[in-house]
Design an enzyme around this catalytic site. Structure first.
Site, PDB file in Angstrom:
ATOM      1  N   THR A 255      32.626  60.175   3.810  1.00  0.00           N
ATOM      2  CA  THR A 255      32.758  60.524   2.394  1.00  0.00           C
ATOM      3  C   THR A 255      32.967  59.230   1.595  1.00  0.00           C
ATOM      4  O   THR A 255      33.382  58.203   2.144  1.00  0.00           O
ATOM      5  CB  THR A 255      33.914  61.512   2.193  1.00  0.00           C
ATOM      6  OG1 THR A 255      35.074  61.032   2.886  1.00  0.00           O
ATOM      7  CG2 THR A 255      33.556  62.896   2.705  1.00  0.00           C
ATOM      8  N   GLY A 256      32.675  59.285   0.299  1.00  0.00           N
ATOM      9  CA  GLY A 256      32.565  58.074  -0.504  1.00  0.00           C
ATOM     10  C   GLY A 256      33.728  57.112  -0.425  1.00  0.00           C
ATOM     11  O   GLY A 256      33.542  55.911  -0.146  1.00  0.00           O
TER      12      GLY A 256
ATOM     13  N   SER B  47      32.003  61.478  -2.818  1.00  0.00           N
ATOM     14  CA  SER B  47      33.446  61.519  -2.622  1.00  0.00           C
ATOM     15  C   SER B  47      33.845  62.935  -2.164  1.00  0.00           C
ATOM     16  O   SER B  47      33.204  63.920  -2.571  1.00  0.00           O
ATOM     17  CB  SER B  47      34.121  61.176  -3.942  1.00  0.00           C
ATOM     18  OG  SER B  47      35.501  61.388  -3.837  1.00  0.00           O
ATOM     19  N   GLY B  48      34.896  63.016  -1.365  1.00  0.00           N
ATOM     20  CA  GLY B  48      35.320  64.325  -0.849  1.00  0.00           C
ATOM     21  C   GLY B  48      35.454  65.393  -1.922  1.00  0.00           C
ATOM     22  O   GLY B  48      34.840  66.473  -1.820  1.00  0.00           O
TER      23      GLY B  48
ATOM     24  N   LYS C  20      44.341  56.979   3.867  1.00  0.00           N
ATOM     25  CA  LYS C  20      43.324  55.912   3.835  1.00  0.00           C
ATOM     26  C   LYS C  20      43.831  54.665   4.583  1.00  0.00           C
ATOM     27  O   LYS C  20      43.066  54.015   5.289  1.00  0.00           O
ATOM     28  CB  LYS C  20      42.999  55.533   2.388  1.00  0.00           C
ATOM     29  CG  LYS C  20      42.204  56.604   1.593  1.00  0.00           C
ATOM     30  CD  LYS C  20      40.740  56.535   1.834  1.00  0.00           C
ATOM     31  CE  LYS C  20      39.888  57.311   0.829  1.00  0.00           C
ATOM     32  NZ  LYS C  20      40.178  58.706   0.607  1.00  0.00           N
TER      33      LYS C  20
ATOM     34  N   HIS D 110      40.402  70.558  -3.592  1.00  0.00           N
ATOM     35  CA  HIS D 110      39.187  70.950  -2.850  1.00  0.00           C
ATOM     36  C   HIS D 110      39.540  71.410  -1.424  1.00  0.00           C
ATOM     37  O   HIS D 110      38.774  71.214  -0.496  1.00  0.00           O
ATOM     38  CB  HIS D 110      38.168  69.804  -2.840  1.00  0.00           C
ATOM     39  CG  HIS D 110      38.626  68.561  -2.121  1.00  0.00           C
ATOM     40  ND1 HIS D 110      39.676  67.778  -2.545  1.00  0.00           N
ATOM     41  CD2 HIS D 110      38.160  67.960  -0.991  1.00  0.00           C
ATOM     42  CE1 HIS D 110      39.840  66.755  -1.704  1.00  0.00           C
ATOM     43  NE2 HIS D 110      38.939  66.858  -0.757  1.00  0.00           N
TER      44      HIS D 110
ATOM     45  N   THR E  48      36.129  56.972   1.725  1.00  0.00           N
ATOM     46  CA  THR E  48      36.339  56.550   3.115  1.00  0.00           C
ATOM     47  C   THR E  48      35.303  55.505   3.513  1.00  0.00           C
ATOM     48  O   THR E  48      35.623  54.525   4.198  1.00  0.00           O
ATOM     49  CB  THR E  48      36.285  57.777   4.038  1.00  0.00           C
ATOM     50  OG1 THR E  48      37.289  58.707   3.612  1.00  0.00           O
ATOM     51  CG2 THR E  48      36.526  57.396   5.490  1.00  0.00           C
TER      52      THR E  48
ATOM     53  N   ASP F  73      32.995  66.413   1.498  1.00  0.00           N
ATOM     54  CA  ASP F  73      33.494  67.176   2.652  1.00  0.00           C
ATOM     55  C   ASP F  73      32.507  68.286   3.026  1.00  0.00           C
ATOM     56  O   ASP F  73      32.247  68.537   4.207  1.00  0.00           O
ATOM     57  CB  ASP F  73      34.852  67.815   2.345  1.00  0.00           C
ATOM     58  CG  ASP F  73      35.982  66.794   2.277  1.00  0.00           C
ATOM     59  OD1 ASP F  73      35.750  65.619   2.607  1.00  0.00           O
ATOM     60  OD2 ASP F  73      37.089  67.177   1.872  1.00  0.00           O
TER      61      ASP F  73
HETATM   62  O1  13P Z   1      38.939  64.012  -0.165  1.00  0.00           O
HETATM   63  C1  13P Z   1      38.724  63.568   0.900  1.00  0.00           C
HETATM   64  C2  13P Z   1      38.854  64.392   2.084  1.00  0.00           C
HETATM   65  O2  13P Z   1      39.170  65.719   1.797  1.00  0.00           O
HETATM   66  C3  13P Z   1      38.294  62.174   1.079  1.00  0.00           C
HETATM   67  O3  13P Z   1      37.287  61.838   0.188  1.00  0.00           O
HETATM   68  P1  13P Z   1      36.907  60.325  -0.046  1.00  0.00           P
HETATM   69  O4  13P Z   1      36.664  59.716   1.294  1.00  0.00           O
HETATM   70  O5  13P Z   1      35.674  60.333  -0.879  1.00  0.00           O
HETATM   71  O6  13P Z   1      38.069  59.685  -0.750  1.00  0.00           O
END
Ligand code: 13P
Length: 119
Positions: free
Chosen positions: A34-35, A53-54, A12, A86, A37, A59
């Site tokens: 994604t959330g 969220s990922g 991040k 995931h 990010t 994703d």
């Molecule tokens: O898990 C992620 C990518 O695999 C990122 O998810 P977020 O952007 O929601 O944190």
């Protein structure tokens, strides 16, 4: 251009630095993320449509957008040190970018190169 952005937690800060550096260029494009990010991007002054969220399906949603031709460039900063729960969703996003020949930047150098070439 439609740009999808995803950064795993360990990346991040790298995404924050990259997005801040390229804020002016990125701001002229249609961003989806994604959330978590999307939250980082908003802290950089960038507006991105936030998916889940990922780990909660974001994703896979991004993968769907790739599969339906709604993404022109995918920035996916992955952390090579972790194997997330995931991982199957992560693999789906990468696989569909390959299947549909969508530029996929998994690190900053590649993101810089694609950004210069496309945006
Ligand atoms: O898990 C992620 C990518 O695999 C990122 O998810 P977020 O952007 O929601 O944190």
């Amino acid at each position: 251009m439609r740009v999808a952005l995803v950064a795993q937690d360990g990346k991040k800060e790298a995404l924050r630095a990259w997005a801040s550096k390229h804020e002016v260029k990125l701001a002229g494009h249609d961003l989806v993320a994604t959330g978590g990010t999307a939250q980082v991007l908003s802290e950089c002054g960038l507006t991105a449509r936030a998916l889940a969220s990922g780990p909660l399906g974001g994703d896979l949603h991004a993968a769907h957008l790739v599969a339906t031709g709604e993404v022109d460039f995918c920035v996916f900063f992955r952390d090579p040190a972790v194997h997330p729960a995931h991982e199957a969703d992560v693999a789906a996003l990468v696989r569909l970018a390959l299947v549909h020949d969508v530029p996929l930047a998994q690190n900053e150098s590649t993101a810089n190169a694609v950004l210069s070439a496309l945006l």
